[in-house]
Design an enzyme around this catalytic site. Structure first.
Site, PDB file in Angstrom:
ATOM      1  N   GLY A  81       1.105   2.167  -1.578  1.00  0.00           N
ATOM      2  CA  GLY A  81       0.743   2.092  -2.019  1.00  0.00           C
ATOM      3  C   GLY A  81       1.549   2.825  -3.430  1.00  0.00           C
ATOM      4  O   GLY A  81       2.721   4.022  -3.333  1.00  0.00           O
ATOM      5  N   SER A  82      -0.098   2.916  -4.728  1.00  0.00           N
ATOM      6  CA  SER A  82       0.793   4.000  -5.712  1.00  0.00           C
ATOM      7  C   SER A  82       0.493   5.507  -5.089  1.00  0.00           C
ATOM      8  O   SER A  82       1.352   6.365  -6.420  1.00  0.00           O
ATOM      9  CB  SER A  82      -0.061   3.730  -6.881  1.00  0.00           C
ATOM     10  OG  SER A  82      -1.977   3.610  -6.501  1.00  0.00           O
ATOM     11  N   TYR A  83      -0.285   5.902  -4.258  1.00  0.00           N
ATOM     12  CA  TYR A  83       0.002   6.964  -4.272  1.00  0.00           C
ATOM     13  C   TYR A  83       0.123   7.603  -2.623  1.00  0.00           C
ATOM     14  O   TYR A  83       0.496   8.555  -1.971  1.00  0.00           O
ATOM     15  CB  TYR A  83      -1.707   7.781  -4.504  1.00  0.00           C
ATOM     16  CG  TYR A  83      -3.048   7.140  -3.996  1.00  0.00           C
ATOM     17  CD1 TYR A  83      -3.344   8.566  -3.432  1.00  0.00           C
ATOM     18  CD2 TYR A  83      -3.447   6.307  -4.002  1.00  0.00           C
ATOM     19  CE1 TYR A  83      -4.052   8.420  -2.222  1.00  0.00           C
ATOM     20  CE2 TYR A  83      -4.619   6.131  -3.835  1.00  0.00           C
ATOM     21  CZ  TYR A  83      -5.370   7.149  -2.949  1.00  0.00           C
ATOM     22  OH  TYR A  83      -6.549   7.187  -2.041  1.00  0.00           O
ATOM     23  N   VAL A 110       1.512   4.033   4.373  1.00  0.00           N
ATOM     24  CA  VAL A 110       0.474   4.067   6.188  1.00  0.00           C
ATOM     25  C   VAL A 110       1.422   4.461   6.958  1.00  0.00           C
ATOM     26  O   VAL A 110       2.367   2.791   6.872  1.00  0.00           O
ATOM     27  CB  VAL A 110      -0.599   3.382   5.373  1.00  0.00           C
ATOM     28  CG1 VAL A 110      -0.963   3.431   7.192  1.00  0.00           C
ATOM     29  CG2 VAL A 110      -1.888   3.146   4.413  1.00  0.00           C
ATOM     30  N   LYS A 132      -2.184   8.012   7.084  1.00  0.00           N
ATOM     31  CA  LYS A 132      -2.540   7.487   5.695  1.00  0.00           C
ATOM     32  C   LYS A 132      -1.569   8.357   4.859  1.00  0.00           C
ATOM     33  O   LYS A 132      -2.001   9.804   4.599  1.00  0.00           O
ATOM     34  CB  LYS A 132      -3.322   7.589   5.261  1.00  0.00           C
ATOM     35  CG  LYS A 132      -3.543   7.134   3.525  1.00  0.00           C
ATOM     36  CD  LYS A 132      -4.956   5.880   3.175  1.00  0.00           C
ATOM     37  CE  LYS A 132      -4.988   5.686   2.329  1.00  0.00           C
ATOM     38  NZ  LYS A 132      -6.361   4.851   1.673  1.00  0.00           N
ATOM     39  N   ASP A 188     -15.476  -1.760  -2.816  1.00  0.00           N
ATOM     40  CA  ASP A 188     -13.696  -2.409  -2.795  1.00  0.00           C
ATOM     41  C   ASP A 188     -14.162  -3.416  -0.508  1.00  0.00           C
ATOM     42  O   ASP A 188     -13.071  -3.761   0.017  1.00  0.00           O
ATOM     43  CB  ASP A 188     -13.204  -1.776  -2.644  1.00  0.00           C
ATOM     44  CG  ASP A 188     -11.675  -2.348  -3.057  1.00  0.00           C
ATOM     45  OD1 ASP A 188     -11.535  -3.345  -3.478  1.00  0.00           O
ATOM     46  OD2 ASP A 188     -10.425  -2.040  -2.964  1.00  0.00           O
TER      47      ASP A 188
END
Length: 406
Positions: A81-83, A86, A101, A193
């Site tokens: 992901g962006s930051y 995993v 993660k 979410d």
């Protein structure tokens, strides 16, 4: 490519200002006051993991095992992901598979706030239907959250079984989702979410809430939250219209969308353009709101009556015919998919709905950490000539392994 990858009154939750002080959510620290988000000091403090293993300096005489980066072996990358990235991993302490993660830390920016939020909330949540956070590893360059490793997620499971899931499996998945949500909602935590990608499915069929990066404890003084939450397809109309004053009803809209998607085999409201398109799809089925059906809708920032076609409400089975094939499914779905937020059924109340009346009574007596599959005769049914065990990846010994996605 899967198209999914593109994209009652809540009686158990009290208003913010009525939550008693002793019930408010606190960030649970590990022992000895250790804070994994602060930069290490010259003096190493000793803490203990949930396994009671010492997490401390490598030279600690009490056999430090957990809390060290070299205690886990990376096996393969699962996603990025962006930051965070995993990885599938393996614990060198007990040999169990884990999901690592790895959150990248930048000197000038510090630890991403979503990572702090996720770790802080998950450390205090112990439930069979919530992904378990095993360990936290903090180095100068990274913050690693070590999760239990779960086989797949609901999105992938539905992709493997297109056209809608077996009705009995839908019921068990929904029961577990409501069970996990009821647990966090009673602790004044919103997930914010909910979507199939964030619902993990183990090789035995256990569903677990995951990815709490957007989760938020409702014990903060403010009544407002960002409306830039929840993937568009699962975002409720009040948030789409600019409301920032919401409670657990936000999550319950997502439950309704996921419920229908499991039964029908397609997303309930798959908006393809923008928020306007998403709202039009919702209003086409549920009816265009007015002050009569939704008190206060005219005061929402993005609600302009002349921008929307006026639709009348339809029966849900007119939009999703398979709801009519399962007893009480349409009525339950309609209780979740209420445009007026305060009319949505709570997770705790939904567990008592007649839709679940043919499940074993012992399911309602389980302890938090007990799986629904510990109850006799509770098991997943075969999906389209295939079982969930067949979908599970096999290890070298021919046994079904488990995996995760965060």
């Amino acid at each position: 490519m899967s198209t999914r990858s593109v994209q009652g009154s809540d009686s158990v939750i009290k208003p913010l200002d009525t939550i008693p002080e002793d019930k408010k959510v606190r960030v649970q620290r590990t022992q000895s006051g250790f804070d994994p988000f602060e930069k290490p000091t010259s003096q190493v403090k000793r803490v203990h993991s949930e396994n009671n293993a010492c997490i401390s300096h490598p030279n600690c005489p009490t056999s430090p095992k957990f809390g060290k980066a070299d205690s886990y072996e990376k096996l393969e990358k699962l996603g990025e992901g962006s930051y965070a990235t995993v990885y599938k991993g393996k614990s060198k302490v007990n040999g169990k598979l884990v999901a690592l993660k790895v959150i990248r830390l930048q000197e000038e920016e510090g630890t991403p706030f979503t990572a702090i939020r996720e770790a802080s909330l998950l450390k205090g949540l112990k439930h069979a239907n919530i992904v378990l956070l095993h360990d936290i590893i903090h180095t100068k360059e990274t913050l690693t959250l070590v999760f239990e490793y779960v086989h797949t997620d609901l999105c992938q499971y539905m992709d493997k079984h297109p056209g809608g899931l077996h009705p009995d499996n839908v019921k068990l998945f929904l029961f577990q989702l409501l069970r996990g949500l009821s647990y966090i909602h009673q602790r004044y935590i919103l997930h914010r979410d909910l979507k199939p990608q964030n619902l993990l499915i183990s090789d035995t069929g256990e569903l677990k809430l995951a990815d709490f990066g957007l989760a938020r404890a409702k014990s903060v003084p403010s009544h407002t939250y960002s409306n830039e939450v929840v993937t568009l397809w699962y975002r409720p109309p009040d948030v789409l219209l600019g409301s920032t004053d919401y409670s657990t009803c936000l999550d319950m809209w997502g439950v309704g969308c996921i419920f229908i998607e499991m039964i029908q085999g397609v997303a309930a409201f798959p908006g393809m353009k923008d928020i306007q398109d998403q709202l039009e799809r919702i209003f086409l089925v549920l009816g265009t709101p007015s002050e009569d059906s939704w008190p206060g809708v005219n005061s929402l920032p993005h609600f302009k009556p002349d921008r929307f076609t006026v639709y009348s409400a339809k029966k849900l089975r007119q939009a999703w015919n398979k709801l009519g094939y399962v007893d009480h499914a349409e009525e339950l779905a309609s209780r979740f998919l209420q445009c007026f937020p305060k009319n949505r059924l709570s997770a705790q109340a939904a567990l008592q709905h007649e839709y679940f009346s043919n499940l074993p009574p012992r399911l309602w007596e389980l302890q938090d950490m007990s799986s629904v599959f510990t109850v006799p005769n509770v098991k997943l049914q075969t999906e389209s000539g295939d079982s969930i065990q067949v979908c599970a990846r096999r290890n070298s010994h021919g046994k079904a392994s488990s995996g995760t996605k965060h």
